[in-house]
Scaffold this motif. Structure first.
Motif, PDB file in Angstrom:
ATOM      1  N   GLN A 199       0.848  -1.183   0.000  1.00 11.46           N
ATOM      2  CA  GLN A 199       0.000   0.000   0.000  1.00 11.46           C
ATOM      3  C   GLN A 199       0.888   1.239   0.000  1.00 11.46           C
ATOM      4  O   GLN A 199       1.952   1.242   0.621  1.00 11.46           O
ATOM      5  CB  GLN A 199      -0.899   0.011   1.246  1.00 11.46           C
ATOM      6  CG  GLN A 199      -1.831  -1.168   1.318  1.00 11.46           C
ATOM      7  CD  GLN A 199      -2.591  -1.241   2.634  1.00 11.46           C
ATOM      8  OE1 GLN A 199      -3.515  -2.016   2.750  1.00 11.46           O
ATOM      9  NE2 GLN A 199      -2.197  -0.439   3.608  1.00 11.46           N
ATOM     10  N   VAL A 200       0.443   2.277  -0.717  1.00 18.82           N
ATOM     11  CA  VAL A 200       1.224   3.508  -0.757  1.00 18.82           C
ATOM     12  C   VAL A 200       0.320   4.698  -0.461  1.00 18.82           C
ATOM     13  O   VAL A 200      -0.900   4.646  -0.677  1.00 18.82           O
ATOM     14  CB  VAL A 200       1.915   3.717  -2.124  1.00 18.82           C
ATOM     15  CG1 VAL A 200       2.852   2.560  -2.435  1.00 18.82           C
ATOM     16  CG2 VAL A 200       0.899   3.907  -3.243  1.00 18.82           C
ATOM     17  N   ILE A 201       0.928   5.763   0.051  1.00 21.75           N
ATOM     18  CA  ILE A 201       0.229   7.029   0.271  1.00 21.75           C
ATOM     19  C   ILE A 201       1.040   8.129  -0.393  1.00 21.75           C
ATOM     20  O   ILE A 201       2.223   8.324  -0.075  1.00 21.75           O
ATOM     21  CB  ILE A 201       0.063   7.334   1.772  1.00 21.75           C
ATOM     22  CG1 ILE A 201      -0.707   6.214   2.474  1.00 21.75           C
ATOM     23  CG2 ILE A 201      -0.663   8.670   1.957  1.00 21.75           C
ATOM     24  CD1 ILE A 201      -0.820   6.405   3.978  1.00 21.75           C
ATOM     25  N   TYR A 202       0.415   8.827  -1.319  1.00 22.33           N
ATOM     26  CA  TYR A 202       1.061   9.931  -2.036  1.00 22.33           C
ATOM     27  C   TYR A 202       1.081  11.169  -1.158  1.00 22.33           C
ATOM     28  O   TYR A 202       0.072  11.532  -0.543  1.00 22.33           O
ATOM     29  CB  TYR A 202       0.310  10.185  -3.345  1.00 22.33           C
ATOM     30  CG  TYR A 202       0.714  11.438  -4.085  1.00 22.33           C
ATOM     31  CD1 TYR A 202       2.054  11.704  -4.374  1.00 22.33           C
ATOM     32  CD2 TYR A 202      -0.244  12.369  -4.508  1.00 22.33           C
ATOM     33  CE1 TYR A 202       2.429  12.851  -5.053  1.00 22.33           C
ATOM     34  CE2 TYR A 202       0.115  13.507  -5.197  1.00 22.33           C
ATOM     35  CZ  TYR A 202       1.457  13.753  -5.458  1.00 22.33           C
ATOM     36  OH  TYR A 202       1.816  14.898  -6.118  1.00 22.33           O
ATOM     37  N   LYS A 249      -4.350   9.846  -5.031  1.00 25.96           N
ATOM     38  CA  LYS A 249      -4.830  11.071  -4.397  1.00 25.96           C
ATOM     39  C   LYS A 249      -3.986  11.358  -3.163  1.00 25.96           C
ATOM     40  O   LYS A 249      -3.621  10.440  -2.419  1.00 25.96           O
ATOM     41  CB  LYS A 249      -6.301  10.934  -4.016  1.00 25.96           C
ATOM     42  CG  LYS A 249      -7.240  10.890  -5.215  1.00 25.96           C
ATOM     43  CD  LYS A 249      -8.696  10.896  -4.765  1.00 25.96           C
ATOM     44  CE  LYS A 249      -9.632  10.948  -5.965  1.00 25.96           C
ATOM     45  NZ  LYS A 249     -11.064  10.987  -5.563  1.00 25.96           N
ATOM     46  N   GLU A 250      -3.705  12.623  -2.962  1.00 32.19           N
ATOM     47  CA  GLU A 250      -2.880  13.029  -1.824  1.00 32.19           C
ATOM     48  C   GLU A 250      -3.505  12.530  -0.515  1.00 32.19           C
ATOM     49  O   GLU A 250      -4.691  12.712  -0.258  1.00 32.19           O
ATOM     50  CB  GLU A 250      -2.762  14.555  -1.805  1.00 32.19           C
ATOM     51  CG  GLU A 250      -1.830  15.101  -0.737  1.00 32.19           C
ATOM     52  CD  GLU A 250      -2.532  15.360   0.578  1.00 32.19           C
ATOM     53  OE1 GLU A 250      -1.887  15.209   1.636  1.00 32.19           O
ATOM     54  OE2 GLU A 250      -3.720  15.708   0.547  1.00 32.19           O
ATOM     55  N   GLY A 251      -2.691  11.841   0.307  1.00 31.34           N
ATOM     56  CA  GLY A 251      -3.128  11.380   1.611  1.00 31.34           C
ATOM     57  C   GLY A 251      -3.982  10.138   1.617  1.00 31.34           C
ATOM     58  O   GLY A 251      -4.412   9.686   2.677  1.00 31.34           O
ATOM     59  N   GLN A 252      -4.224   9.540   0.460  1.00 32.85           N
ATOM     60  CA  GLN A 252      -5.123   8.389   0.378  1.00 32.85           C
ATOM     61  C   GLN A 252      -4.344   7.095   0.186  1.00 32.85           C
ATOM     62  O   GLN A 252      -3.367   7.045  -0.577  1.00 32.85           O
ATOM     63  CB  GLN A 252      -6.092   8.584  -0.790  1.00 32.85           C
ATOM     64  CG  GLN A 252      -7.205   7.548  -0.864  1.00 32.85           C
ATOM     65  CD  GLN A 252      -8.192   7.897  -1.957  1.00 32.85           C
ATOM     66  OE1 GLN A 252      -7.911   7.709  -3.132  1.00 32.85           O
ATOM     67  NE2 GLN A 252      -9.340   8.422  -1.572  1.00 32.85           N
ATOM     68  N   VAL A 253      -4.758   6.050   0.859  1.00 40.02           N
ATOM     69  CA  VAL A 253      -4.105   4.751   0.736  1.00 40.02           C
ATOM     70  C   VAL A 253      -4.515   4.096  -0.584  1.00 40.02           C
ATOM     71  O   VAL A 253      -5.706   4.030  -0.911  1.00 40.02           O
ATOM     72  CB  VAL A 253      -4.493   3.825   1.904  1.00 40.02           C
ATOM     73  CG1 VAL A 253      -3.857   2.442   1.725  1.00 40.02           C
ATOM     74  CG2 VAL A 253      -4.062   4.430   3.231  1.00 40.02           C
ATOM     75  N   THR A 254      -3.539   3.619  -1.339  1.00 43.44           N
ATOM     76  CA  THR A 254      -3.795   2.953  -2.618  1.00 43.44           C
ATOM     77  C   THR A 254      -3.036   1.633  -2.658  1.00 43.44           C
ATOM     78  O   THR A 254      -1.853   1.575  -2.306  1.00 43.44           O
ATOM     79  CB  THR A 254      -3.340   3.826  -3.804  1.00 43.44           C
ATOM     80  OG1 THR A 254      -4.016   5.088  -3.751  1.00 43.44           O
ATOM     81  CG2 THR A 254      -3.660   3.147  -5.128  1.00 43.44           C
TER      82      THR A 254
END
Length: 378
Positions: free
Chosen positions: A279-282, A302-307
């Motif tokens: 999982q990454v967070i931008y 999206k900024e601050g969102q877990v992907t």
């Protein structure tokens, strides 16, 4: 007899470098001289900071511009960039402003007439941008032989190309040379013209069709094969637009073959780089993409969102200039009450993307159930 029919007869050896030099150096004097719209960038909105950068480019440079897309990758500050087939230098001068004085842009082209225009305005743009010294240079040479042109291995962070690789008689050599001069983690970000199936010899050997970026178009499925053979990552599709040739004579020559302009990104992932999904967070720190980073048609961050990302995307992000723009977390570490964004299905067909975008059935921004501010995802 028309130019198209006259130039069609070029022998069994097909189109050569000299034919392309003649077309772009002598026959074409300005964008309006093109016989189709394949080599003209689609008219679509672009971010304000890019529009401003383009407006700063000298009018004569812009008048000689030929391209089928907008080749502006993200996260450019301080990067060393190579433009394959830089022509009159429009993309070089536009990107010069975005990499800043600590970055550098090199353009390579084989056409003397185009290089003359590009070099003519080096001092003009240095002063226009307020730089103490130029961060742009232009090299004469072939994109299939970058080493012979004096370009060194493992040098560039990014290579761009705008509707040029299709003009090459040896596309595999172009990709091999690009791979060689890229640093580990470097990227080839390019727009080009593709066909829905392999073109027959009678189209490939028409010099006008080749010069118009149609006769040399790869079947889109062949790009993945060539990329894999060279060592690049799987091609990641950014966007695509169907091409309407809008020239009855050329349309009669190409028949039922369909063309699309598409932007892809290929990465030189280090061989020892792990490919494990996570999982990454931008973090939202990339200029022009502070709220949303549209990486390709499958991944939007999206900024601050877990992907959730797959193993190859993890390797791309960790090994490239994007490494500091993301927080990486193991799978299953999402805070309670937050559902991570999932990538769209693995779309690779540019014709499918073009059709979805035209019909409104696709948007390049994906969404999750967590907000970007003040949520449990942060």
């Amino acid at each position: 007899m028309s130019d198209c029919m006259n130039m069609r007869k070029c022998g069994s050896q097909g189109v050569k470098h000299e034919d392309i030099k003649d077309y772009y150096g002598k026959q074409l004097k300005k964008t309006s001289d093109l016989k189709s719209n394949a080599c003209v960038a689609p008219a679509k909105p672009c971010p304000a900071f890019i529009r401003k950068a383009l407006q700063n480019v000298h009018p004569e440079v812009t008048a000689k511009y030929y391209g089928c897309g907008l080749v502006v990758p993200e996260c450019l500050e301080g990067c060393c960039v190579l433009d394959l087939g830089s022509g009159s230098g429009q993309d070089c001068y536009m990107l010069s402003q975005l990499v800043g004085e600590n970055g550098h842009i090199t353009g390579i082209d084989m056409t003397k007439e185009q290089l003359t225009v590009a070099r003519k305005y080096i001092d003009y743009h240095t002063e226009k941008f307020g730089f103490k010294k130029s961060n742009v240079d232009f090299v004469e040479g072939y994109i299939e032989a970058l080493g012979e042109a004096g370009l060194t291995e493992n040098t560039y962070d990014i290579i761009i190309s705008n509707c040029v690789i299709n003009l090459s008689p040896d596309k595999a050599a172009v990709l091999r040379e690009a791979y060689t001069v890229l640093k580990d983690g470097g990227e080839l970000y390019f727009s080009d013209v593709y066909c829905n199936k392999t073109l027959p010899e009678e189209i490939k050997t028409c010099k006008v069709l080749w010069g118009e970026c149609l006769g040399g178009a790869l079947c889109w499925e062949d790009l993945a094969r060539l990329a894999e053979e060279v060592g690049f990552s799987i091609p990641r599709l950014v966007t695509a637009n169907r091409i309407s040739v809008d020239n009855k004579e050329l349309e009669s020559l190409i028949g039922d073959y369909k063309f699309v302009s598409a932007t892809y990104r290929l990465f030189k992932i280090p061989k020892n780089c792990p490919r494990v999904g996570c999982q990454v967070i931008y973090n939202g720190n990339i200029t022009g993409s502070e709220e949303v980073l549209e990486f390709d048609v499958n991944y939007t961050f999206k900024e601050g969102q877990v992907t959730v990302v797959d193993g190859e995307m993890v390797a791309i992000l960790k090994s490239s200039r994007f490494a500091d723009e993301f927080l990486f977390q193991p799978m299953g570490t999402t805070p309670a009450g937050c559902c991570p964004t999932q990538p769209q299905e693995g779309i690779v067909n540019p014709y499918e993307v073009a059709e979805r975008l035209e019909s409104g059935r696709m948007k390049l921004t994906t969404g999750g159930c967590c907000g970007s501010q003040g949520s449990a995802c942060q």
